[in-house]
Enzyme design. Structure first.
Site, PDB file in Angstrom:
ATOM      1  N   HIS A 136      -8.191   5.845 -12.809  1.00  9.66           N
ATOM      2  CA  HIS A 136      -8.456   5.640 -11.438  1.00  9.66           C
ATOM      3  C   HIS A 136      -8.621   6.945 -10.724  1.00  9.66           C
ATOM      4  O   HIS A 136      -9.552   6.870  -9.971  1.00  9.66           O
ATOM      5  CB  HIS A 136      -7.353   4.643 -10.809  1.00  9.66           C
ATOM      6  CG  HIS A 136      -7.760   4.534  -9.350  1.00  9.66           C
ATOM      7  ND1 HIS A 136      -8.696   4.092  -8.753  1.00  9.66           N
ATOM      8  CD2 HIS A 136      -6.948   4.928  -8.221  1.00  9.66           C
ATOM      9  CE1 HIS A 136      -8.758   4.104  -7.387  1.00  9.66           C
ATOM     10  NE2 HIS A 136      -7.447   4.817  -7.068  1.00  9.66           N
TER      11      HIS A 136
ATOM     12  N   ASP B   9     -12.092   5.741  -3.425  1.00 17.11           N
ATOM     13  CA  ASP B   9     -10.787   5.062  -3.872  1.00 17.11           C
ATOM     14  C   ASP B   9     -11.425   3.713  -3.872  1.00 17.11           C
ATOM     15  O   ASP B   9     -11.237   2.988  -4.946  1.00 17.11           O
ATOM     16  CB  ASP B   9      -9.857   5.451  -2.695  1.00 17.11           C
ATOM     17  CG  ASP B   9      -8.646   4.544  -2.893  1.00 17.11           C
ATOM     18  OD1 ASP B   9      -8.332   4.442  -4.430  1.00 17.11           O
ATOM     19  OD2 ASP B   9      -8.059   3.851  -2.192  1.00 17.11           O
TER      20      ASP B   9
ATOM     21  N   HIS C  78      -4.123  11.757  -4.559  1.00  8.85           N
ATOM     22  CA  HIS C  78      -4.118  10.917  -3.104  1.00  8.85           C
ATOM     23  C   HIS C  78      -2.934   9.773  -3.329  1.00  8.85           C
ATOM     24  O   HIS C  78      -2.628   9.470  -2.346  1.00  8.85           O
ATOM     25  CB  HIS C  78      -5.574  10.315  -2.610  1.00  8.85           C
ATOM     26  CG  HIS C  78      -5.926   9.005  -3.658  1.00  8.85           C
ATOM     27  ND1 HIS C  78      -6.514   9.424  -4.695  1.00  8.85           N
ATOM     28  CD2 HIS C  78      -5.684   7.854  -3.409  1.00  8.85           C
ATOM     29  CE1 HIS C  78      -6.844   8.199  -5.348  1.00  8.85           C
ATOM     30  NE2 HIS C  78      -6.475   7.382  -4.653  1.00  8.85           N
TER      31      HIS C  78
ATOM     32  N   ASP D  67     -39.893  -6.670   1.333  1.00 12.18           N
ATOM     33  CA  ASP D  67     -39.512  -5.477   1.179  1.00 12.18           C
ATOM     34  C   ASP D  67     -38.364  -5.512  -0.411  1.00 12.18           C
ATOM     35  O   ASP D  67     -37.603  -4.759  -0.467  1.00 12.18           O
ATOM     36  CB  ASP D  67     -38.849  -4.476   2.197  1.00 12.18           C
ATOM     37  CG  ASP D  67     -37.568  -5.036   2.739  1.00 12.18           C
ATOM     38  OD1 ASP D  67     -37.385  -6.206   2.754  1.00 12.18           O
ATOM     39  OD2 ASP D  67     -36.948  -4.442   3.698  1.00 12.18           O
TER      40      ASP D  67
ATOM     41  N   GLU E 176       2.798   8.552  -2.469  1.00 13.93           N
ATOM     42  CA  GLU E 176       3.173   7.047  -2.371  1.00 13.93           C
ATOM     43  C   GLU E 176       3.616   6.489  -3.851  1.00 13.93           C
ATOM     44  O   GLU E 176       4.549   5.714  -3.662  1.00 13.93           O
ATOM     45  CB  GLU E 176       2.029   6.289  -2.156  1.00 13.93           C
ATOM     46  CG  GLU E 176       2.135   4.722  -1.950  1.00 13.93           C
ATOM     47  CD  GLU E 176       2.794   4.395  -0.913  1.00 13.93           C
ATOM     48  OE1 GLU E 176       3.335   2.990  -0.818  1.00 13.93           O
ATOM     49  OE2 GLU E 176       3.461   5.212   0.145  1.00 13.93           O
ATOM     50  N   ASP E 177       3.122   6.840  -5.020  1.00 12.47           N
ATOM     51  CA  ASP E 177       3.487   6.044  -6.188  1.00 12.47           C
ATOM     52  C   ASP E 177       4.889   6.655  -6.971  1.00 12.47           C
ATOM     53  O   ASP E 177       5.230   6.073  -7.951  1.00 12.47           O
ATOM     54  CB  ASP E 177       2.284   5.552  -7.375  1.00 12.47           C
ATOM     55  CG  ASP E 177       1.233   4.684  -6.383  1.00 12.47           C
ATOM     56  OD1 ASP E 177       1.777   3.999  -5.506  1.00 12.47           O
ATOM     57  OD2 ASP E 177       0.017   4.644  -6.791  1.00 12.47           O
TER      58      ASP E 177
END
Length: 736
Positions: free
Chosen positions: A63, A156, A87, A276, A91-92
């Protein structure tokens, strides 16, 4: 998962490896230190996320790699790519932020920190609506501080939406709804079209699967049946441009599934009425050549009236530029043709990310952020409104949705700056968008050099100038009837609340001051100037801990201190000639007021100022009729020097009610009296008289009423409810 030409696919999307990412960023990042830093970040996440798996069963670092690949495809700088890789690590994996800063510097750490805070939204769900509003506000707060946070978050979310199949249906729906509400508007406003369109289509796939499949099938059929016609049109236009030696590249464009769904199900159009669906995009070198191509196409094919748009002369707020026209081809089919330069095409697809693509040796993050705020006018407002961390979350989201994301009217300041406003916006909305003080001081407006009322509706292209005054009448309740931006409404309400609070403060200061004057008069001090001097004396203020005499008067009005304590502190004794009358008259009876030291005496409430329990009161010794009780600020006793006496409300008042005469000022409208009577009914107060009169000079309606309430606290509750009635400007008590 499936393999095709060496690439592994998941749900139709290729899974990239680090070599793919490296090849992509090497094409525009040549600095070896930057390249090494990105590779270092990749090796770091392999170690940190080792053993972590996604719901789909693939290693978690996949990811992060895909997020970095999307960022590199936008030609983002090394700091942004590294932040994309890192990123989730704080947190993880419980990694301290300091470790990120030590390894890759403060800029990377700052972006990762903002992204981590967005991820850590843990809120108490008071209600679903309040939770969503607060959740969304915190996301926007995190993104507004640095545009790179937005771009990483969009990348993300895009990859998460591409791999949504592995989640439960409830989770798919929740994330798709959030994507449409939060991330699509941001991608649209930043002009990152390929992310916006894909997020919309993917969200629709999970929110409306049957309609998604229906539109997709219709598109597939149209593309197949129109291929021959579109190829013929492409060849004919190419021949014309070759003949005139104009450089070009022609691409075909298929309208997104979500855009067609919007027109079919929200605007009520049939699929065959959407002109269109298929379009040609002609890309050339210069702006002048764009207009040359337009002229040649209109010479050859009949244009559809009303379908031409010049976004080159008037760019969209997200910097999109292009010429749009719809034409009837030789076989009778209708196609849209878009004409733009190469630079315009890059901005059309990648928006702000393309305009500020990483350029080695000249990139400065703070400078880029400032330029974005200057170029993207809405972003400056977005940063401003997102910086307001206090206040109501739902009001914040309403302002964002209506004032910024819903802006579709573009007007100009006299100096040529673009201001974006929602439909039906007025010069007052424009004034408040420029600055709160401009709105508050507005007394008139010029649109295209013509004087107009402040409630005039603006149109795209208008040049707006606001006339201000140093001594303006200021905002009033009527303004709330025609402004449409939440920003203007919020600031007008704040002004009116502040104005009302200031009025009440002055009234209480006068009440406290009058109480002092009365108390000092009993001690033989009859000069108001002397009383003011006493109450302004530093030793008095210091002793009672007040900063100035106004604060002292407020303290007296709020029952924090009595005037008797001040006279006692100063050593002033009651004057010998002050009347201490004992009259042989009727008993007190049911009067709610008593007077110390006067025996049995008739006491009645004055009809001029209708005092009620809770009011600051004074007794007036009449000739032969006992004592009449007035409010201390009653003008009918203001000049009385001798015949006043202190009186007090009884403690055992019971449930009796007392008449109060009030006056209500309001802008005139239908159902006004019905709404006022509704307040009286809800508040359970008895109304003995009600009269309304409209003044054509002021355009205001004055309502006078006599009501019965138990005490001042109840009256204040009634006043508060009346002030919340639409159009009401002021409510007060009357003195006859």
């Amino acid at each position: 998962m499936e393999e095709n030409n060496g690439l592994i696919f998941n749900g139709g999307y290729p899974i990239h490896n680090f070599e793919d990412l490296e090849s992509l960023y090497d094409s525009y990042i040549s600095n070896q230190n930057d390249r090494d830093s990105i590779k270092k970040a990749y090796k770091y996440i392999l170690r940190k996320h080792d053993g972590q798996m996604r719901k789909s069963g693939e290693p978690y670092y996949h990811h992060l790699l895909e997020v970095a690949y999307i960022l590199a495809s936008l030609q983002c700088g090394p700091v942004t790519i590294i932040a994309g890789l890192l990123h989730d690590v704080v947190e993880d994996t419980n990694t301290p932020l300091e470790e990120i800063e030590n390894g890759w510097g403060k800029e990377v750490a700052k972006i990762v920190d903002s992204l981590t805070k967005i991820q850590r939204l843990k809120l108490s769900k008071i209600s679903k609506e309040e939770f969503e509003a607060e959740d969304q506000r915190k996301i926007f707060l995190g993104m507004a501080r640095d545009v790179r946070v937005i771009i990483v978050k969009l990348a993300d979310r895009l990859h998460n939406m591409r791999t949504l199949d592995s989640l439960s249906k409830d989770r798919q729906i929740a994330l798709s709804r959030e994507t449409l509400d939060v991330f699509v508007p941001i991608a649209h406003r930043l002009g990152i079209n390929f992310i916006k369109s894909e997020l919309e289509d993917l969200s629709l796939k999970y929110l409306e699967p049957e309609k998604y499949k229906e539109v997709k099938k219709l598109l597939s059929v149209r593309s197949k049946t129109s291929k021959k016609s579109l190829d013929a049109l492409t060849k004919r236009i190419a021949d014309i441009l070759f003949e005139h030696n104009i450089p070009f590249d022609i691409k075909s464009r298929v309208k997104s599934i979500y855009s067609i769904y919007e027109k079919m199900y929200h605007k009520g159009k049939k699929f065959d009425e959407i002109y269109d669906v298929l379009a040609l995009r002609i890309i050339t070198k210069t702006e002048l050549q764009c207009y040359e191509i337009l002229g040649l196409i209109h010479q050859t094919y009949r244009p559809i009236p009303g379908r031409f748009k010049d976004y080159i002369a008037m760019p969209k707020p997200n910097m999109y530029q292009s010429l749009h026209t719809s034409i009837v081809s030789g076989d009778g089919n209708i196609y849209e043709v878009q004409i733009r330069t190469e630079d315009m095409d890059e901005v059309a697809e990648s928006g702000v990310a393309a305009h500020w693509a990483y350029k080695e040796g000249s990139y400065n993050s703070q400078k880029e952020q400032r330029e974005i705020e200057n170029q993207l006018h809405w972003f400056r407002d977005f940063v401003s409104i997102s910086g307001q961390e206090d206040g109501d979350a739902q009001e914040f989201m309403d302002s964002l949705t209506n004032d910024i994301f819903g802006a579709n009217v573009y007007v100009f300041t006299p100096k040529g700056k673009v201001v974006e406003l929602p439909r039906d916006a007025t010069p007052l909305d424009f004034a408040y968008r420029i600055h709160t003080k401009v709105g508050e001081n507005a007394v008139g407006a010029l649109i295209n050099n013509l004087m107009v009322p402040l409630n005039t509706k603006l149109k795209t292209g208008d040049v707006v100038e606001i006339r201000t005054s140093k001594n303006p009448p200021g905002p009033n309740e009527k303004w709330l009837d025609f402004v449409v931006t939440n920003n203007a409404k919020s600031n007008i309400r704040k002004y009116l609340i502040k104005k009302n609070a200031a009025f009440m403060k002055q009234e209480n200061i006068q009440k406290g001051k009058q109480a002092c004057i009365d108390a000092f008069r009993e001690r033989g001090v009859t000069s108001e100037t002397e009383v003011i001097n006493y109450c302004s004396d530093k030793k008095v203020l210091d002793h009672f801990k007040y900063q100035d005499s106004d604060s002292l008067y407020l303290g007296i009005a709020n029952k924090e201190i009595s005037p008797g304590l001040i006279t006692e502190f100063l050593g002033l004794k009651k004057a010998q000639n002050f009347p201490n009358i004992r009259l042989k008259t009727t008993a007190i009876g049911d009067c709610p007021v008593y007077c110390k030291g006067v025996g049995k005496i008739a006491i009645s409430l004055a009809s001029c100022c209708t005092p009620i329990p809770g009011d600051s009161i004074i007794g007036y010794i009449t000739r032969g009729k006992g004592i009449t009780v007035h409010r201390t600020n009653c003008p009918n006793i203001a000049k009385e020097k001798v015949r006043l006496v202190e009186v007090y409300w009884r403690d055992d008042l019971g449930n009796d009610t007392y008449q109060v005469d009030i006056v209500i000022e309001s802008s005139d409208r239908e159902s006004l009296l019905t709404d006022i009577m509704g307040v009286f009914s809800t508040q359970k107060v008895n109304v003995t008289s009600l009269h309304a009169k409209f003044n054509p000079n002021t355009m205001l309606t004055t309502i006078t009423a006599s009501i019965h309430v138990k005490n001042l606290e109840k009256l204040n509750s009634v006043f508060s409810a009346i002030l919340n009635v639409k159009g009401v400007i002021n409510v007060s008590r009357t003195i006859h």
